[in-house]
Write an enzyme that holds these catalytic residues in place. Structure first.
Site, mmCIF file in Angstrom:
data_model
loop_
_atom_site.group_PDB
_atom_site.id
_atom_site.type_symbol
_atom_site.label_atom_id
_atom_site.label_comp_id
_atom_site.label_asym_id
_atom_site.label_seq_id
_atom_site.Cartn_x
_atom_site.Cartn_y
_atom_site.Cartn_z
ATOM 1 N NE ARG A 1 46.182 40.175 47.611
ATOM 2 C CZ ARG A 1 47.291 39.098 47.684
ATOM 3 N NH1 ARG A 1 48.971 39.045 48.465
ATOM 4 N NH2 ARG A 1 47.040 37.954 47.341
ATOM 5 C CB THR A 2 39.322 41.486 48.750
ATOM 6 O OG1 THR A 2 40.662 41.368 47.669
ATOM 7 C CG2 THR A 2 38.369 41.692 48.750
ATOM 8 C CE LYS B 1 23.093 21.910 51.737
ATOM 9 N NZ LYS B 1 22.650 22.263 53.206
ATOM 10 N NE ARG C 1 37.743 38.181 45.330
ATOM 11 C CZ ARG C 1 38.986 38.235 44.859
ATOM 12 N NH1 ARG C 1 39.548 37.201 45.179
ATOM 13 N NH2 ARG C 1 39.979 40.053 45.203
ATOM 14 C CG HIS D 1 38.918 43.691 42.899
ATOM 15 N ND1 HIS D 1 38.472 44.182 43.714
ATOM 16 C CD2 HIS D 1 39.702 43.388 42.920
ATOM 17 C CE1 HIS D 1 39.172 43.520 44.940
ATOM 18 N NE2 HIS D 1 39.975 42.723 44.769
HETATM 19 N N1 CP Z 1 44.139 41.843 44.952
HETATM 20 C C1 CP Z 1 43.450 41.034 45.814
HETATM 21 O O1 CP Z 1 42.030 40.592 45.120
HETATM 22 O O2 CP Z 1 44.346 39.947 46.411
HETATM 23 P P1 CP Z 1 42.990 38.643 46.682
HETATM 24 O O3 CP Z 1 42.751 37.717 44.932
HETATM 25 O O4 CP Z 1 43.391 37.743 47.382
HETATM 26 O O5 CP Z 1 42.055 38.657 47.438
#
Ligand code: CP
Length: 311
Positions: free
Chosen positions: A55-56, A85, A106, A134
């Site tokens: 999703r993100t 590396k 991320r 998040h």
């Molecule tokens: N909710 C969420 O962060 O989903 P993903 O891990 O698929 O990005």
């Protein structure tokens, strides 16, 4: 001196920021309905993911395309960037700063986005930092709640599951701390309770919170049931994971105990903690919630690029 607008944690958002962002996201819904626009043509977003995501990452990438921009990046930076590396995160970010206009990252480590922002010459958006935060998920969660109820003030919200490692519940708590008369129930097994620093922040901001391990006693009285996955990958041992897993399932039996106007949210992915029979119930709002991620992320990219001037 260059001004940069980063999105690093949920505490940076005050009530006025949230209302502005929600208005911008509403406008983005209209733009998507008209097929997108070209306001960021020629701009490039780097999508740098050291942890898995559906999703993100894809909603951010879609958001940038909908705004006329382009995307570069890697969905598996741990293996396919020069991190393997031995390149430091700081060096990777310095290099990407020269290639693009905004970084969405991320990472496995708490605080990684803040480290990146310290050396970046372009805005950084935290797309999840380990078990830390998040923030963009919490923003879309709050936007969903606002859309579904027309308000956030006065709502009762249950957060269920892995509250220790669940970065979305940390960030959502910080966002909800901006609202009046919100009541939060933290429902979890003993070994994954909400961290003390999150609870302290809520206390300091006058938010009424209760901790319990009994979902059945709370499910019938809340407006929002925010279910989360027990994240196997974050536990120190299989034994600890087993203690926490399988305790709370949202199924048709639980729905029968819930009010007709309660909504069920989940940041997703799910791993059995909401059964598929729930999906067809109008109270299941988690797929609507995921779509809202596109609009919020369009609004965030737009804000980061337009408010970061002087390159
Ligand atoms: N909710 C969420 O962060 O989903 P993903 O891990 O698929 O990005």
């Amino acid at each position: 001196m260059k001004q940069l607008y980063h999105v690093l944690g949920a505490k940076q958002f005050g009530k006025a920021d949230l209302e502005d962002l929600f208005e911008a996201a509403r406008a983005m819904e209209g733009i998507v309905a008209r097929g997108g626009d070209r306001r960021h043509e020629g701009r490039i977003m780097t999508s740098l993911f050291f942890e898995a995501s559906t999703r993100t990452r894809l909603s951010f990438e879609s958001a940038m395309h909908r705004l006329g921009g382009s995307v570069i990046g890697t969905e598996n930076a741990a293996q396919f960037s020069s991190a393997i590396k031995g390149e430091t995160l700081e060096d990777t970010i310095r290099i990407i700063s020269g290639y693009s206009d905004v970084i969405v990252m991320r990472h496995t480590d708490i605080g990684a986005a803040k480290r990146a922002a310290k050396v970046a010459d372009i805005p950084v958006i935290n797309a999840g930092d380990g078990a830390g935060e998040h923030p963009t998920q919490a923003l879309l969660d709050a936007y969903t709640i606002k859309k579904e109820f027309g308000r956030i003030d006065g709502l009762k919200i249950a957060m269920v599951g892995d509250l220790a490692y669940g970065r979305t519940v940390h960030s959502l708590s910080y966002i909800l701390a901006n609202y009046q008369d919100v009541m939060i129930y933290y429902i979890s097994p003993d070994n994954v309770k909400i961290p003390i620093d999150v609870k302290r922040y809520m206390d300091e901001n006058g938010i009424h919170c209760e901790e319990t391990d009994d979902l059945n006693s709370v499910a019938g009285s809340v407006d929002v049931l925010y279910q989360t996955r027990i994240q196997k990958e974050r536990f120190p041992s299989a034994e600890e994971y087993e203690k926490a897993s399988g305790r709370y399932i949202v199924d048709s039996e639980l729905l029968d105990r819930m009010r007709s106007d309660t909504i069920v949210l989940h940041p997703l992915p799910r791993a059995g903690e909401i059964t598929e029979e729930v999906d067809s119930d109008p109270r299941a709002a988690y797929f609507r919630q995921a779509v809202n991620g596109l609009y919020i992320r369009m609004a965030l990219i737009d804000k980061c690029i337009t408010e970061s001037q002087g390159k």
